[in-house]
Write a protein that holds these residues in place. Structure first.
Motif, PDB file in Angstrom:
ATOM      1  N   ALA A 284       0.808  -1.241   0.015  1.00  0.00           N
ATOM      2  CA  ALA A 284       0.007  -0.075   0.026  1.00  0.00           C
ATOM      3  C   ALA A 284       0.675   1.397   0.009  1.00  0.00           C
ATOM      4  CB  ALA A 284      -1.176   0.046   1.218  1.00  0.00           C
TER       5      ALA A 284
ATOM      6  N   GLY B 148       0.206   1.622  -3.738  1.00  0.00           N
ATOM      7  CA  GLY B 148      -1.107   1.692  -3.358  1.00  0.00           C
ATOM      8  C   GLY B 148      -2.020   0.560  -4.213  1.00  0.00           C
ATOM      9  N   TYR B 149      -3.190   0.995  -4.515  1.00  0.00           N
ATOM     10  CA  TYR B 149      -4.165   0.052  -5.121  1.00  0.00           C
ATOM     11  C   TYR B 149      -3.452  -0.840  -6.407  1.00  0.00           C
ATOM     12  CZ  TYR B 149      -7.727   1.685  -2.118  1.00  0.00           C
ATOM     13  OH  TYR B 149      -8.444   1.990  -0.959  1.00  0.00           O
TER      14      TYR B 149
ATOM     15  N   GLU C  20      -7.046   0.262   4.132  1.00  0.00           N
ATOM     16  CA  GLU C  20      -7.693   1.084   3.088  1.00  0.00           C
ATOM     17  C   GLU C  20      -9.222   1.496   3.347  1.00  0.00           C
ATOM     18  OE1 GLU C  20      -5.889   2.970   1.093  1.00  0.00           O
ATOM     19  OE2 GLU C  20      -3.922   1.918   1.603  1.00  0.00           O
TER      20      GLU C  20
END
Length: 189
Positions: A127, A131-132, A157
């Motif tokens: 993350a 991140g995504y 998240e």
């Protein structure tokens, strides 16, 4: 009710708890026709948050729904990615709820395997770094169990939409990578 339709009912009713993941895999491996697409969806949905098994098993489902195996595989891949993305939203919701559950987190932290520490560490690394997009890339690794990673990422998240898109992309990528590596063997099934 034919075999494929009863297979969907068995998967969705929780009847697979009796036979475990092996029963669920056997149902997928024998799924045929358009009802088999429902089985692929149900299995992919459940694998995201409840079943500890390989999601790639859907690629061997003998659906025989199109004039070519390539088109059938395309239907399987898209159906599975959608099912897993929707199932991952269940995992995401559970993860969001778990953030609020102090006793659950304390129990997991005390567990023999220290699941929370390990999975949070990996999810935090992904993350923070990517991140995504990192979640999507991590989910592209074939045969790597990802249910715990989904839960850990879900705890960290908060964006349902981005999470669903990342899990869809990762699930799609995983199946395409699997087909790229094992495509010849799968197309013979």
């Amino acid at each position: 009710m034919n075999g494929s339709t009863s297979g969907v009912a068995l998967l969705l009713s929780g009847g697979l708890a009796v036979g475990g993941i092996e029963s669920a895999q056997a149902i997928v491996e024998t799924a045929t026709g358009w009802p088999g697409v429902g089985i692929v969806f149900a299995y992919s949905f459940l694998i995201a948050f409840a079943l500890p098994g390989p999601s790639e098993i859907v690629l061997v489902a003998p659906l025989d729904i199109a004039p070519s195996r390539a088109v059938t595989l395309g239907v399987i891949v898209l159906t599975s990615a959608v099912g897993k993305a929707i199932g991952s939203l269940v995992a995401f919701h559970i993860g969001q709820e778990a953030k609020q559950s102090g006793p659950l987190i304390r129990w997991l932290e005390r567990s023999r395997f220290d699941v929370v520490s390990w999975s949070q560490k990996r999810a935090v690394e992904i993350a923070q770094r990517y991140g995504y997009a990192g979640l999507a890339l991590a989910l592209c690794v074939p045969f790597f169990p990802d249910t715990i990673s989904l839960y850990a990422f879900a705890v960290l998240e908060e964006n349902y939409w981005k999470f669903a898109v990342a899990t869809f992309a990762g699930s799609l990528g995983r199946l395409l990578v699997t087909l790229g590596v094992f495509g010849g063997a799968i197309s013979l099934v």
